[in-house]
Design a protein around this motif. Structure first.
Motif, PDB file in Angstrom:
ATOM      1  N   PHE A  60       0.846  -1.194   0.000  1.00 54.16           N
ATOM      2  CA  PHE A  60       0.000   0.000   0.000  1.00 54.16           C
ATOM      3  C   PHE A  60       0.880   1.242   0.000  1.00 54.16           C
ATOM      4  O   PHE A  60       1.941   1.273   0.624  1.00 54.16           O
ATOM      5  N   LYS A  61       0.409   2.272  -0.666  1.00 52.93           N
ATOM      6  CA  LYS A  61       1.154   3.524  -0.808  1.00 52.93           C
ATOM      7  C   LYS A  61       0.510   4.633   0.022  1.00 52.93           C
ATOM      8  O   LYS A  61       0.969   4.963   1.102  1.00 52.93           O
ATOM      9  N   ASP A  62      -0.550   5.235  -0.475  1.00 60.25           N
ATOM     10  CA  ASP A  62      -1.304   6.243   0.269  1.00 60.25           C
ATOM     11  C   ASP A  62      -2.561   5.566   0.815  1.00 60.25           C
ATOM     12  O   ASP A  62      -3.374   5.044   0.032  1.00 60.25           O
ATOM     13  N   PHE A  63      -2.748   5.596   2.117  1.00 54.78           N
ATOM     14  CA  PHE A  63      -3.836   4.805   2.706  1.00 54.78           C
ATOM     15  C   PHE A  63      -4.179   5.295   4.110  1.00 54.78           C
ATOM     16  O   PHE A  63      -3.423   6.048   4.732  1.00 54.78           O
TER      17      PHE A  63
ATOM     18  N   TYR B 166      -0.125   9.702   3.531  1.00 55.48           N
ATOM     19  CA  TYR B 166      -0.522  10.366   2.289  1.00 55.48           C
ATOM     20  C   TYR B 166       0.601  11.267   1.786  1.00 55.48           C
ATOM     21  O   TYR B 166       0.923  12.285   2.405  1.00 55.48           O
TER      22      TYR B 166
ATOM     23  N   LYS C 265       5.900   2.616  -1.244  1.00 48.65           N
ATOM     24  CA  LYS C 265       4.806   1.741  -0.807  1.00 48.65           C
ATOM     25  C   LYS C 265       5.402   0.512  -0.123  1.00 48.65           C
ATOM     26  O   LYS C 265       6.597   0.211  -0.281  1.00 48.65           O
TER      27      LYS C 265
ATOM     28  N   LYS D 189      -8.247   1.759   3.672  1.00 48.45           N
ATOM     29  CA  LYS D 189      -8.821   2.533   2.573  1.00 48.45           C
ATOM     30  C   LYS D 189      -7.660   3.184   1.838  1.00 48.45           C
ATOM     31  O   LYS D 189      -6.877   3.942   2.432  1.00 48.45           O
ATOM     32  N   GLU D 190      -7.542   2.896   0.560  1.00 48.86           N
ATOM     33  CA  GLU D 190      -6.472   3.508  -0.226  1.00 48.86           C
ATOM     34  C   GLU D 190      -6.899   4.920  -0.624  1.00 48.86           C
ATOM     35  O   GLU D 190      -8.033   5.147  -1.051  1.00 48.86           O
TER      36      GLU D 190
END
Length: 272
Positions: A116-119, A203, A250, A270-271
């Motif tokens: 995951f990257k932004d989450f 984020y 990520k 939640k991405e």
């Protein structure tokens, strides 16, 4: 006649008093029973709703990472399979039965098999008395290297009994903190054996830890401030930690085996 009236009336008054008092006690007991029953029903209702997404959450893009019944999606760090000991599904929770040996000789850390990257990650945890664990994020899976050498950690701790609470600097090893770097402020963790609701938002390099409804940590990855903070910490010189998330920014979500019993539930993401 007057004397006779007093003689008759006094027992009647006493009977009436005790009757009313008895009714009051019965009513009080009935109210207490009703409140207890209401509490039990509320707790049962809350329990049945664990590890599920509401329709609103589904519409908003939340994804459940633990269904309360299986270990689907999870595996050991650096392994293809889920550990065959230590980690179990118990009463709707993902639980570690601690080895009592700290980080040595246990089942090992586990990760969710997806990066995951932004989450925004949300979950609940509770720790055993004197226990220690952690939530790791943006982790890289590097052969021969433990997860904590590449991943920031939101600390899980029994602040009252674990010695880590007195180590580090300004409480930066207490629950909710960015482990050994930034103390959670306010420090609002609940005692051992009670559930804590936490979230981690990442984020574009901004990271926020929230615990029990309050933001307790905020920092910014990959900035000069971040690099300077690392240079003055136990993580100094750890390039994979400094560059948390790697080239693509990520990584994996991990749950730590620190040798103590710990429980997790309602794990969702939640991405962004």
């Amino acid at each position: 006649m007057k004397t006779f009236s007093k003689t008759i009336m006094m027992p009647l008054v006493l009977v009436l008093f005790f009757s009313l008092n008895s009714c009051g006690e019965n009513k009080k007991k009935a109210n207490e029973d009703n409140q207890e029953e209401s509490k039990e029903m509320k707790e049962a209702s809350t329990t049945s709703a664990n590890n599920e997404l509401s329709e609103k959450e589904k519409e908003d893009g939340w994804k459940l990472l633990f269904d309360g019944e299986s270990t689907d999606g999870w595996r050991g760090y650096g392994k293809d399979d889920f550990p065959d000991r230590g980690w179990v599904v118990e009463n709707g929770t993902l639980k570690l039965n601690g080895s009592g040996a700290g980080e040595a000789g246990g089942a090992g850390d586990i990760i969710y098999d997806g990066q995951f990257k932004d989450f925004e990650l949300s979950l609940e945890w509770k720790i055993s008395e004197g226990g220690n664990s952690g939530i790791l994020y943006l982790a890289q899976e590097i052969e021969g290297q433990p997860i904590w050498k590449s991943a920031p950690e939101m600390q899980i701790l029994d602040n009252e009994k674990h010695p880590d609470a007195k180590l580090g600097k300004d409480g930066n090893r207490k629950a909710g903190s960015l482990y050994d770097l930034i103390p959670a402020d306010p420090q609002n963790a609940k005692p051992a054996g009670e559930w804590n609701t936490v979230s981690i938002m990442v984020y574009r390099g901004t990271v926020v830890h929230s615990m029990n409804g309050e933001n307790v940590v905020e920092y910014h990855l990959w900035t000069d401030d971040w690099k300077n903070m690392i240079a003055e910490s136990k993580f100094a010189g750890w390039e994979d930690f400094i560059n948390a998330g790697g080239e693509d920014h990520k990584g994996y979500i991990g749950l730590q085996d620190h040798g103590d019993d710990v429980w997790f539930r309602n794990i969702k993401i939640k991405e962004l």
